[in-house]
Scaffold this active site. Structure first.
Site, mmCIF file in Angstrom:
data_model
loop_
_atom_site.group_PDB
_atom_site.id
_atom_site.type_symbol
_atom_site.label_atom_id
_atom_site.label_comp_id
_atom_site.label_asym_id
_atom_site.label_seq_id
_atom_site.Cartn_x
_atom_site.Cartn_y
_atom_site.Cartn_z
ATOM 1 N N CYS A 31 31.909 46.413 38.518
ATOM 2 C CA CYS A 31 30.709 46.290 39.693
ATOM 3 C C CYS A 31 29.548 47.047 39.077
ATOM 4 O O CYS A 31 29.374 48.387 38.945
ATOM 5 C CB CYS A 31 30.994 47.006 40.854
ATOM 6 S SG CYS A 31 29.900 47.241 42.196
ATOM 7 N N CYS A 34 27.985 49.757 41.529
ATOM 8 C CA CYS A 34 28.889 50.715 41.593
ATOM 9 C C CYS A 34 28.428 52.017 40.411
ATOM 10 O O CYS A 34 28.671 53.030 40.827
ATOM 11 C CB CYS A 34 30.390 50.427 41.521
ATOM 12 S SG CYS A 34 31.009 49.266 42.833
#
Length: 104
Positions: A31, A34
């Site tokens: 991600c 993230c």
């Protein structure tokens, strides 16, 4: 101090073992957003030491925790107080935003 990596086995004990707020980041290695949050959370973990706990859950490794909290998008951060979720935050947020969420 670094964020604490939580597992299915340590999640409940960690949250119930403190009277401090706990910010849990639900993330995954693949991600991009993230990865953008990681340095912010590292900084928060150091600055909030003794006042709050910053933790992370890898949703790929612990899909049971992802399902338990209905995580549909990442990064999702949940603030827990007294072991109960009190605020859910989705997406990349600033350090100031997260500090305010922990203090609320």
């Amino acid at each position: 101090m670094q964020p604490i990596a939580l597992t299915s086995e340590t999640f409940d004990a960690t949250l119930s073992g403190t009277d401090q707020p706990v910010l849990v980041d639900f993330w995954a290695e693949w991600c991009g957003p993230c990865k953008m949050m990681a340095p912010i959370l590292d900084q928060l973990a150091s600055e909030q030491e003794g006042r709050a706990t910053i933790a992370k859950v890898d949703i790929d490794a612990y899909p049971d925790l992802q399902a338990r909290f209905g995580i549909r998008a990442i990064p999702t951060l949940i603030v827990f107080k007294n072991g109960q979720p009190v605020n859910t935050i989705t997406g990349v947020k600033s350090k100031g935003f997260l500090e305010t969420a922990l203090a609320a």
